[in-house]
Design an enzyme around this catalytic site. Structure first.
Site, PDB file in Angstrom:
ATOM      1  CB  THR A 376      -0.972  -0.021   1.198  1.00 34.06           C
ATOM      2  OG1 THR A 376      -0.339  -0.684   2.302  1.00 34.06           O
ATOM      3  CG2 THR A 376      -2.235  -0.770   0.852  1.00 34.06           C
ATOM      4  CD  GLU A 377       2.158   4.892   2.851  1.00 34.42           C
ATOM      5  OE1 GLU A 377       3.306   5.213   3.238  1.00 34.42           O
ATOM      6  OE2 GLU A 377       1.112   5.213   3.439  1.00 34.42           O
ATOM      7  CG  ASN A 378       8.261   0.442  -2.282  1.00 38.29           C
ATOM      8  OD1 ASN A 378       8.613   0.187  -3.422  1.00 38.29           O
ATOM      9  ND2 ASN A 378       9.115   0.477  -1.268  1.00 38.29           N
TER      10      ASN A 378
END
Ligand code: IFM
EC number: 3.2.1.21
Length: 471
Positions: A376-378
């Protein structure tokens, strides 16, 4: 470059696409990244982009209070204007659609949609309804986080996440949102990164509300997880077709030496950062090692809480950025030993894609009931500047490619990973670092609000175009 659809095709000029630094990403033919049902998107969060903090009945949040306190945020920056997305959302949706992004992860600002008595704020709700409807019309898959750190200040005034009642108020908020917005949301995430809310907000005071006490951090963590667990059945009842999950930041800890003490330090680091959240969610129990290591930090847990917290999930959101190299610190468990000569980002974080693969395969082995995973985040921060109308963020292109390859390796090793959201669609308010750290694939000039597509966004658009042509 303007923030309209034509900007992207201009940006994909042959001159740029021939440059080896932005060459097309060509994963192997058997890569999961080619699969139609692997979702590729971008993420943002309300306080980091919206601005308009005093408009249409929005109440103050803990981040308004914290950022207005001298010395808390670099350069005294606040989210008062941010990317002015509250007013520019239509152009921003056009921008993300023009890049070909298939998914968009956003968050709702709790203080914008509910008043202190728990009644809906129609104007605030309409903002999200319009935004989500537009995304649906454009065929973008929507992931909505209910809590990305902007707690209403009136709840903090009654103890915030130290007060068990906040968990019940969160369930009320989840109830209202899912009744109002059902049908426009593909996936609900209850919380973003409860570890950060608890440890940075209540443990070391680097984030709002700025309290610093070990025991506060663990109690806040328990109440955050309880809030999550209370919200899940409510979301199911109101919006049965959407997916429901939670987003956890995870950290890779590696040992500074082969010594048993350092190996144990690395293990404890990962217990503290990962098992602390994943064990209660997936095993219904906190890892006792932590409380043995730091006696007196056990949160107060009431009968039945762990059953509520371990409600089944449709997905687990994983946010990954870097690894931490650690050594034993005796009774204190572990201490950071920064490695020399490694690649780092503007945040000083080490670029370490293998950590993402190793964590994902490790979770898959540890938790038999690991739900489908979305990254969901990188992403990464760099000191990006517009020169002659262009932003040459080549390190970010390389970063994204290497982390996507790590995701692919984890899928090949058997982890059920369904998608990847880069952080972030655009430069934004990076919490205690204000506007100095730039995580976007789109550059924001905060004095004019002009959006400029960076070379990383060109690369993403090009990859997505090629992917669409293939699947
Ligand atoms: O900007 C943050 C985001 O809000 C939560 N995850 C980490 C990002 C980079 O620090």
């Amino acid at each position: 470059m303007a923030n309209d659809a034509s900007a992207v095709s201009d940006a994909l000029s042959p001159a740029v696409s021939n440059n080896s630094l932005v060459d097309p990403f060509t994963p192997p033919a058997d890569s999961a990244l080619w699969r139609k049902n692997f979702l590729l998107g971008a993420a943002t969060a309300s306080y980091q982009i919206e601005g308009a903090v005093n408009e249409d009945g929005r109440l103050p949040s803990i981040w308004d209070t914290f950022s207005a306190t001298p010395g808390k945020v670099l350069a005294g920056d606040t989210g008062a204007i941010a990317c002015d997305h509250y007013h520019r959302w239509e152009a921003d949706v056009e921008l993300l659609v023009s890049l070909g992004l298939e998914g968009y992860r956003l968050s709702i600002a709790w203080p914008r949609v509910m008043d202190a008595a728990g009644a809906p704020n129609r104007k605030g709700l309409d903002f999200y309804r319009r935004l989500l409807n537009r995304l649906k019309e454009k065929g973008v898959t929507t992931f909505v986080t209910l809590y990305h750190w902007d707690l209403p200040q009136h709840l903090e005034d009654r103890g915030g996440w130290l007060n068990r009642d906040t968990a019940y108020r969160f369930a009320d908020y989840a109830d209202l949102m899912s009744r109002e917005l059902a049908g426009t949301v593909d996936a609900w995430a209850t919380l973003n990164e409860p570890w950060c809310s608890a440890y940075l907000g209540y443990g070391n005071g680097h984030h709002a509300p700025g309290l610093a006490n070990d025991r506060f951090a663990t109690q806040a963590m328990h109440h955050l997880l309880l809030a999550h667990g209370l919200a899940i059945p409510v979301l199911h009842a109101n919006d049965p077709v959407s997916q429901k999950g939670i987003v956890a930041n995870v950290g890779r800890g590696t040992a500074n030496s082969d010594s048993a003490a350092d190996q144990r330090a690395a293990h404890l680091f990962e217990v503290q950062h990962n098992a602390w959240i994943l064990d209660p969610l997936l095993k219904g129990a906190y890892p006792q090692e932590l409380f043995e290591l730091w006696p007196g930090t056990e949160p107060l847990v009431l009968d039945g809480d762990m059953r509520i917290i371990s409600a089944p999930l449709d997905f687990l959101g994983v946010n990954y950025y870097f690894r931490t190299n650690v050594a034993s610190d005796g009774a204190h468990g572990f201490r950071d030993v920064p490695l020399e000569g490694v690649e780092r980002t503007q945040m000083g974080w080490e670029v370490y894609p293998d950590g993402l693969r190793d964590l994902l395969t490790g979770f898959n082995n540890t938790y038999q009931n690991l739900p489908p995973v979305y990254i969901t985040e990188n992403g990464m921060a760099s000191d990006d500047q517009v020169i002659d109308g262009r932003v040459d963020d080549t390190q970010r292109i390389s970063f994204l490619k290497r982390h996507l390859a790590a995701v692919d390796q984890a899928i090949k090793a058997g982890v059920d990973i369904r998608g990847y959201f880069l952080w972030s669609l655009m430069d934004n308010f990076e919490w205690a670092f204000g506007y100095e750290r730039r995580f976007g694939v789109v550059h924001v000039d905060y004095s004019t609000q002009k959006r400029t597509i960076k070379r990383s966004a060109e690369w993403v658009a090009k990859f997505l175009k090629e992917r669409k042509a293939r699947v």
